[in-house]
Design a protein around this motif. Structure first.
Motif, PDB file in Angstrom:
ATOM      1  N   ALA A 114      13.515  46.700 -12.881  1.00 26.03           N
ATOM      2  CA  ALA A 114      14.819  46.794 -12.625  1.00 26.03           C
ATOM      3  C   ALA A 114      15.587  47.991 -13.602  1.00 26.03           C
ATOM      4  CB  ALA A 114      15.604  45.657 -12.364  1.00 26.03           C
ATOM      5  N   THR A 115      16.212  48.837 -13.112  1.00 23.22           N
ATOM      6  CA  THR A 115      17.049  49.924 -13.998  1.00 23.22           C
ATOM      7  C   THR A 115      17.727  48.946 -14.937  1.00 23.22           C
ATOM      8  OG1 THR A 115      17.249  51.391 -11.934  1.00 23.22           O
ATOM      9  CG2 THR A 115      18.616  51.744 -13.925  1.00 23.22           C
ATOM     10  N   GLY A 116      17.630  49.351 -16.128  1.00 18.47           N
ATOM     11  CA  GLY A 116      18.609  48.472 -17.056  1.00 18.47           C
ATOM     12  C   GLY A 116      17.953  47.432 -17.659  1.00 18.47           C
ATOM     13  N   GLY A 117      16.699  46.930 -16.994  1.00 17.25           N
ATOM     14  CA  GLY A 117      15.945  45.876 -17.540  1.00 17.25           C
ATOM     15  C   GLY A 117      16.361  44.833 -16.810  1.00 17.25           C
ATOM     16  N   PRO A 118      15.484  43.734 -16.701  1.00 17.65           N
ATOM     17  CA  PRO A 118      15.782  42.291 -15.669  1.00 17.65           C
ATOM     18  C   PRO A 118      16.976  41.728 -16.303  1.00 17.65           C
ATOM     19  CG  PRO A 118      13.760  42.143 -17.084  1.00 17.65           C
ATOM     20  CD  PRO A 118      14.159  43.484 -17.407  1.00 17.65           C
ATOM     21  N   LEU A 119      17.267  41.834 -17.383  1.00 23.83           N
ATOM     22  CA  LEU A 119      18.448  41.055 -18.148  1.00 23.83           C
ATOM     23  C   LEU A 119      19.613  41.537 -17.865  1.00 23.83           C
ATOM     24  CD1 LEU A 119      16.770  39.937 -21.510  1.00 23.83           C
ATOM     25  CD2 LEU A 119      16.461  38.637 -19.134  1.00 23.83           C
ATOM     26  N   GLY A 179      24.292  34.056 -16.476  1.00 18.37           N
ATOM     27  CA  GLY A 179      23.398  35.448 -16.080  1.00 18.37           C
ATOM     28  C   GLY A 179      22.022  35.054 -15.239  1.00 18.37           C
ATOM     29  N   CYS A 180      21.637  34.265 -15.932  1.00 16.37           N
ATOM     30  CA  CYS A 180      20.259  33.645 -15.369  1.00 16.37           C
ATOM     31  C   CYS A 180      20.299  33.177 -13.854  1.00 16.37           C
ATOM     32  CB  CYS A 180      19.393  32.889 -16.296  1.00 16.37           C
ATOM     33  SG  CYS A 180      17.656  32.513 -15.784  1.00 16.37           S
ATOM     34  N   LYS A 181      21.262  32.203 -13.560  1.00 17.92           N
ATOM     35  CA  LYS A 181      21.314  31.818 -12.412  1.00 17.92           C
ATOM     36  C   LYS A 181      21.961  32.870 -11.260  1.00 17.92           C
ATOM     37  CE  LYS A 181      20.592  27.815 -11.565  1.00 17.92           C
ATOM     38  NZ  LYS A 181      19.496  27.104 -11.321  1.00 17.92           N
ATOM     39  N   THR A 182      22.399  33.733 -11.687  1.00 17.34           N
ATOM     40  CA  THR A 182      23.175  34.905 -10.758  1.00 17.34           C
ATOM     41  C   THR A 182      22.475  36.067 -10.762  1.00 17.34           C
ATOM     42  OG1 THR A 182      24.721  35.384 -12.378  1.00 17.34           O
ATOM     43  CG2 THR A 182      25.094  33.606 -10.809  1.00 17.34           C
ATOM     44  N   SER A 183      21.286  36.310 -11.381  1.00 17.42           N
ATOM     45  CA  SER A 183      20.633  37.530 -11.552  1.00 17.42           C
ATOM     46  C   SER A 183      19.879  37.789 -10.368  1.00 17.42           C
ATOM     47  CB  SER A 183      19.530  37.590 -12.810  1.00 17.42           C
ATOM     48  OG  SER A 183      18.973  38.639 -12.839  1.00 17.42           O
ATOM     49  N   CYS A 184      19.830  39.292  -9.925  1.00 22.79           N
ATOM     50  CA  CYS A 184      18.815  39.697  -9.138  1.00 22.79           C
ATOM     51  C   CYS A 184      17.987  40.848  -9.905  1.00 22.79           C
ATOM     52  CB  CYS A 184      19.574  40.511  -7.888  1.00 22.79           C
ATOM     53  SG  CYS A 184      20.756  41.667  -8.508  1.00 22.79           S
ATOM     54  N   GLY A 185      17.713  40.727 -11.108  1.00 22.55           N
ATOM     55  CA  GLY A 185      16.943  41.605 -11.749  1.00 22.55           C
ATOM     56  C   GLY A 185      15.466  41.154 -11.688  1.00 22.55           C
ATOM     57  N   TYR A 186      14.693  42.279 -11.933  1.00 20.09           N
ATOM     58  CA  TYR A 186      13.203  41.877 -11.958  1.00 20.09           C
ATOM     59  C   TYR A 186      12.640  42.791 -13.023  1.00 20.09           C
ATOM     60  CZ  TYR A 186      13.811  46.232  -9.118  1.00 20.09           C
ATOM     61  OH  TYR A 186      14.161  47.169  -8.552  1.00 20.09           O
ATOM     62  N   GLY A 187      11.456  42.743 -12.926  1.00 17.11           N
ATOM     63  CA  GLY A 187      10.636  43.478 -14.226  1.00 17.11           C
ATOM     64  C   GLY A 187      10.849  44.884 -14.492  1.00 17.11           C
ATOM     65  N   TRP A 200      21.265  42.252 -15.030  1.00 15.01           N
ATOM     66  CA  TRP A 200      21.697  41.927 -13.568  1.00 15.01           C
ATOM     67  C   TRP A 200      22.399  40.778 -13.301  1.00 15.01           C
ATOM     68  CZ3 TRP A 200      21.125  45.744  -9.667  1.00 15.01           C
ATOM     69  CH2 TRP A 200      20.770  46.671  -9.924  1.00 15.01           C
ATOM     70  N   GLY A 201      22.992  39.979 -14.361  1.00  8.28           N
ATOM     71  CA  GLY A 201      23.603  38.686 -14.203  1.00  8.28           C
ATOM     72  C   GLY A 201      24.867  39.161 -13.247  1.00  8.28           C
ATOM     73  N   LEU A 202      25.510  37.959 -12.783  1.00  3.58           N
ATOM     74  CA  LEU A 202      26.471  38.278 -11.630  1.00  3.58           C
ATOM     75  C   LEU A 202      26.203  39.023 -10.516  1.00  3.58           C
ATOM     76  CD1 LEU A 202      29.413  38.027 -14.290  1.00  3.58           C
ATOM     77  CD2 LEU A 202      28.496  36.124 -12.715  1.00  3.58           C
ATOM     78  N   CYS A 203      25.031  39.024 -10.084  1.00  2.54           N
ATOM     79  CA  CYS A 203      24.782  39.995  -8.810  1.00  2.54           C
ATOM     80  C   CYS A 203      24.922  39.133  -7.561  1.00  2.54           C
ATOM     81  CB  CYS A 203      23.184  40.215  -8.886  1.00  2.54           C
ATOM     82  SG  CYS A 203      22.361  41.057  -7.603  1.00  2.54           S
ATOM     83  N   TYR A 204      24.937  37.825  -7.956  1.00  2.00           N
ATOM     84  CA  TYR A 204      25.305  36.944  -6.518  1.00  2.00           C
ATOM     85  C   TYR A 204      26.493  36.106  -6.894  1.00  2.00           C
ATOM     86  CZ  TYR A 204      20.275  37.878  -5.296  1.00  2.00           C
ATOM     87  OH  TYR A 204      19.262  38.250  -4.904  1.00  2.00           O
ATOM     88  N   ASN A 205      26.914  35.630  -5.781  1.00  2.00           N
ATOM     89  CA  ASN A 205      28.172  34.487  -6.019  1.00  2.00           C
ATOM     90  C   ASN A 205      27.882  33.347  -5.023  1.00  2.00           C
ATOM     91  OD1 ASN A 205      28.821  35.756  -3.564  1.00  2.00           O
ATOM     92  ND2 ASN A 205      31.074  35.889  -4.201  1.00  2.00           N
ATOM     93  N   ARG A 206      26.768  33.579  -4.212  1.00  2.00           N
ATOM     94  CA  ARG A 206      26.241  32.375  -3.252  1.00  2.00           C
ATOM     95  C   ARG A 206      24.771  32.387  -3.053  1.00  2.00           C
ATOM     96  NH1 ARG A 206      27.471  33.699   2.927  1.00  2.00           N
ATOM     97  NH2 ARG A 206      25.282  32.575   2.769  1.00  2.00           N
ATOM     98  N   GLU A 207      24.216  31.450  -2.679  1.00  2.00           N
ATOM     99  CA  GLU A 207      22.778  31.226  -2.277  1.00  2.00           C
ATOM    100  C   GLU A 207      22.716  32.177  -0.803  1.00  2.00           C
ATOM    101  OE1 GLU A 207      19.555  27.813  -1.238  1.00  2.00           O
ATOM    102  OE2 GLU A 207      21.591  27.437  -1.331  1.00  2.00           O
ATOM    103  N   MET A 208      21.709  33.099  -0.931  1.00  2.00           N
ATOM    104  CA  MET A 208      21.884  34.088   0.279  1.00  2.00           C
ATOM    105  C   MET A 208      21.050  33.616   1.322  1.00  2.00           C
ATOM    106  SD  MET A 208      23.543  36.357  -1.008  1.00  2.00           S
ATOM    107  CE  MET A 208      23.472  37.516   0.322  1.00  2.00           C
TER     108      MET A 208
END
Length: 319
Positions: free
Chosen positions: A133-138, A123-131, A140-148
């Motif tokens: 963010a809707t639902g809280g920053p935690l 979750g931490c390595k793939t998160s796009c959450g921020y302070g 937003w895991g699995l937001c990414y599957n690759r380095e953008m």
């Protein structure tokens, strides 16, 4: 690509062999004794004889709704991997590792804790959450599957005789715990029996393979003389005198150390480290465990730990 259909056929063939029933025909347990030791097979999730297959399998204590709770924002329109990650792909990926002890070691509480710890890294390595963010920053895991925005191709010629870079291939970060560099793609490909050195893009095309690569990284030692994150977490690692002097102790903190080294650890109470810890505690909450189950602060943190693999010691110390 993965031989998923073969696994399913084998799983169905084994159902009728079960002799100990645990409520669900697909999760019957077959038990035998080998050299005085009890070993089992258990349904399609645990097809190889193993002491670990005598325990509950992951789907027994981790249901689809829990996966959805942990990664509740992964398919929102602003996420970068909408529709990629799913519960079924994760569970299928674990079938290659449950017989080796992945989230099947110890009693149910330890099994759930290891799952929360592993998924906290994911979750931490793939998160796009921020302070704010809707639902809280935690959430937003699995937001990414690759380095953008890769800054380089991650080709290291030091490994040109073992894992030579394929012309045109890009070895930037991909996956649930992202893999970088040609030598890591090569090693993961060898272990998973996939041609990742020539086709690193497979990781971002197949969610099961992406999860498999992450679990492989969790279960595999960076160096033979060192523990894996799994061994650290479930208590199979006994620190040496040098580890003790380096303030490395078993627990979640040391899993960060062995996976990321001084990127996260040994720098005091920094945000990069605390973000992993926050994800772990958040996932413990969502899985119905107490944060106290994570252990004392010295086990949670790696703030004062010297790195297992200092960045200057070897190219393999990279992510």
């Amino acid at each position: 690509m993965m031989k998923v259909s073969v696994w399913i056929i084998l799983a169905l063939a084994l159902v009728d062999l079960a002799i100990v029933v645990n409520g669900d025909d697909s999760e019957k347990t077959v038990v035998k004794t080998v050299n005085g030791k009890k070993v089992c097979k258990r349904g399609w999730e645990c097809l190889d004889w193993s002491e670990y297959c005598c325990n509950e399998t992951i789907s027994d204590f981790f249901q689809p709704y829990q996966f959805e709770n942990l990664f509740s924002k992964r398919n929102t329109p602003v996420a970068k991997a909408v529709g990629f990650w799913d519960y079924q792909s994760f569970i299928l990926a674990t079938t290659s590792f449950q017989h080796l002890g992945f989230c099947t070691t110890g009693g149910k509480t330890m099994q759930m804790k290891e799952l929360a710890a592993f998924l906290a890294h994911v979750g931490c390595k793939t998160s796009c959450g921020y302070g704010v963010a809707t639902g809280g920053p935690l959430a937003w895991g699995l937001c990414y599957n690759r380095e953008m925005s890769p800054s380089q191709s991650y080709c290291d010629d030091f490994y040109k005789y073992t894992y030579p870079c394929t012309p045109g291939a890009e070895y930037y970060g991909r996956g649930a715990i992202p893999i970088f560099w040609n030598y890591n793609y090569g090693a993961a490909g060898d272990a998973l029996k996939e041609d990742l050195l020539n086709h690193p893009e497979y990781i971002e095309q197949n969610a099961t393979l992406a999860f498999q690569a992450a679990i492989w990284k969790w279960m595999t030692s960076v160096k033979k003389s060192q523990p894996s994150a799994h061994e650290i977490f479930v208590g199979k690692w006994k620190p040496t005198k040098n580890d003790t002097l380096a303030k490395r102790v078993p627990g979640f903190g040391a899993t960060m150390n062995v996976l990321y080294g001084e990127q996260v650890c040994g720098q005091g109470d920094i945000d990069a480290m605390n973000n992993f810890i926050s994800h772990y505690q958040y996932y413990l909450d969502l899985m119905g465990l107490n944060r106290e189950d994570a252990g004392p602060h010295e086990y949670l943190t790696c703030a004062e730990q010297a790195a297992f693999n200092p960045a200057t010691s070897s190219p393999s110390a990279s992510s």
